[in-house]
Scaffold this active site. Sequence first.
Site, PDB file in Angstrom:
ATOM      1  N   HIS A  56      -4.288 -65.546  55.107  1.00 12.27           N
ATOM      2  CA  HIS A  56      -3.587 -65.140  56.423  1.00 12.27           C
ATOM      3  C   HIS A  56      -3.896 -66.173  57.445  1.00 12.27           C
ATOM      4  CE1 HIS A  56      -7.770 -63.600  57.605  1.00 12.27           C
ATOM      5  NE2 HIS A  56      -7.341 -63.488  58.813  1.00 12.27           N
ATOM      6  N   HIS A  58      -5.208 -66.765  60.513  1.00 12.93           N
ATOM      7  CA  HIS A  58      -6.348 -67.031  61.550  1.00 12.93           C
ATOM      8  C   HIS A  58      -6.944 -68.095  61.368  1.00 12.93           C
ATOM      9  CE1 HIS A  58      -6.760 -62.491  62.760  1.00 12.93           C
ATOM     10  NE2 HIS A  58      -5.844 -62.990  63.077  1.00 12.93           N
ATOM     11  N   ASP A  60      -9.943 -69.543  61.474  1.00 13.56           N
ATOM     12  CA  ASP A  60     -11.237 -69.736  60.845  1.00 13.56           C
ATOM     13  C   ASP A  60     -10.902 -69.540  59.181  1.00 13.56           C
ATOM     14  OD1 ASP A  60     -10.808 -67.092  61.246  1.00 13.56           O
ATOM     15  OD2 ASP A  60     -12.731 -66.368  60.533  1.00 13.56           O
ATOM     16  N   HIS A  61      -9.661 -69.303  58.773  1.00 11.72           N
ATOM     17  CA  HIS A  61      -9.149 -69.473  57.229  1.00 11.72           C
ATOM     18  C   HIS A  61      -8.318 -70.452  57.147  1.00 11.72           C
ATOM     19  CE1 HIS A  61     -10.707 -65.176  56.537  1.00 11.72           C
ATOM     20  NE2 HIS A  61     -10.557 -65.217  57.895  1.00 11.72           N
ATOM     21  N   HIS A 112      -4.402 -56.069  59.326  1.00 10.66           N
ATOM     22  CA  HIS A 112      -5.344 -57.090  60.268  1.00 10.66           C
ATOM     23  C   HIS A 112      -4.337 -58.160  60.844  1.00 10.66           C
ATOM     24  CE1 HIS A 112      -8.841 -59.795  61.130  1.00 10.66           C
ATOM     25  NE2 HIS A 112      -8.111 -60.705  60.491  1.00 10.66           N
ATOM     26  N   ASP A 129      -9.749 -60.903  55.166  1.00 10.95           N
ATOM     27  CA  ASP A 129     -10.359 -60.221  56.288  1.00 10.95           C
ATOM     28  C   ASP A 129      -9.659 -58.754  55.969  1.00 10.95           C
ATOM     29  OD1 ASP A 129     -11.563 -62.244  57.123  1.00 10.95           O
ATOM     30  OD2 ASP A 129     -10.703 -62.465  58.805  1.00 10.95           O
ATOM     31  N   HIS A 167     -16.053 -62.813  55.101  1.00  8.64           N
ATOM     32  CA  HIS A 167     -17.285 -62.877  56.136  1.00  8.64           C
ATOM     33  C   HIS A 167     -18.668 -61.964  55.780  1.00  8.64           C
ATOM     34  CE1 HIS A 167     -15.182 -64.368  59.800  1.00  8.64           C
ATOM     35  NE2 HIS A 167     -13.989 -63.746  59.116  1.00  8.64           N
TER      36      HIS A 167
HETATM   37 ZN   LIG Z   1      -8.773 -62.870  60.098  1.00  2.00          ZN
END
Ligand SMILES: [Zn+2]
Length: 255
Positions: A56, A58, A60-61, A112, A129, A167
């Site tokens: 996805h 975001h 941090d990905h 999410h 996530d 995570h």
């Molecule tokens: Zn995320």
Amino acid sequence: MTAALKIEPIPAFSDNYIWLLHDDTNAVVVDPGDAQVVLAALSKRNLSLQSILITHHHFDHVGGIAALTEATHCEVWGPTNPKITPVTHRVKEGDTLQVLGEPMHVLEVPGHTLDHIAYLGEGVLFCGDTLFAGGCGRVFEGTHPMMRSSLAKLRGLDPETKVYCAHEYTIANLQFALAADPHNATLAERMQLCSSLRERNIPTVPSLLADEIATNPFLRWDAPSVVENLAAASRLKSPQSDDVFAGLRQWKDTF
Ligand SMILES: [Zn+2]
């Protein structure tokens, strides 16, 4: 997955795991939010990066995609969301890709984010996530019924599936789980086991889907103990599954 394929976590930021799959020669990474830690892991093991898989959008990905493709010219597989770039292969529900010779199936799991997908190989799930050990992602872009439906799809997979989430949130998730499902003895045992792992700085992931089904409240919207406890906490609008799930998720958001 064949035994020849290794799967290792690359820790990134404060609590992310970038999953590294390799056969001692070629490698694939899932959700590389940070290119530097991936390049260091590849170099240390003398691996050649073939592909990146993205779940996805975001940061941090996806934050490491540009630098990694520049350095290695690898392929990038990801959702159809055009905001994620560069992506060489955009995939959707029902698509199958080959990862180091192993088939990997794409599942759409919105909630999410709306673009969230998961990758299912033989006995392994990379779910970003969406599903966490002991918990689930916050519902940022979708709705509670949408997220519950995505988690229902994952709950229906082979219980022996190993769940590789993105995570290390397990202890905080299990603290909430104990509040939501206080008489679940299997959950109490899991908390003890995971606490002991974290004291030694060992990852609590991957987890087993069967253990998630037994202890993760976000897969237990139809467990009488969870429904009754939610009602006792005055957080249950109705015993309908979407309302149980929404009640749990909203409780966790402020826990
Ligand atoms: Zn995320």
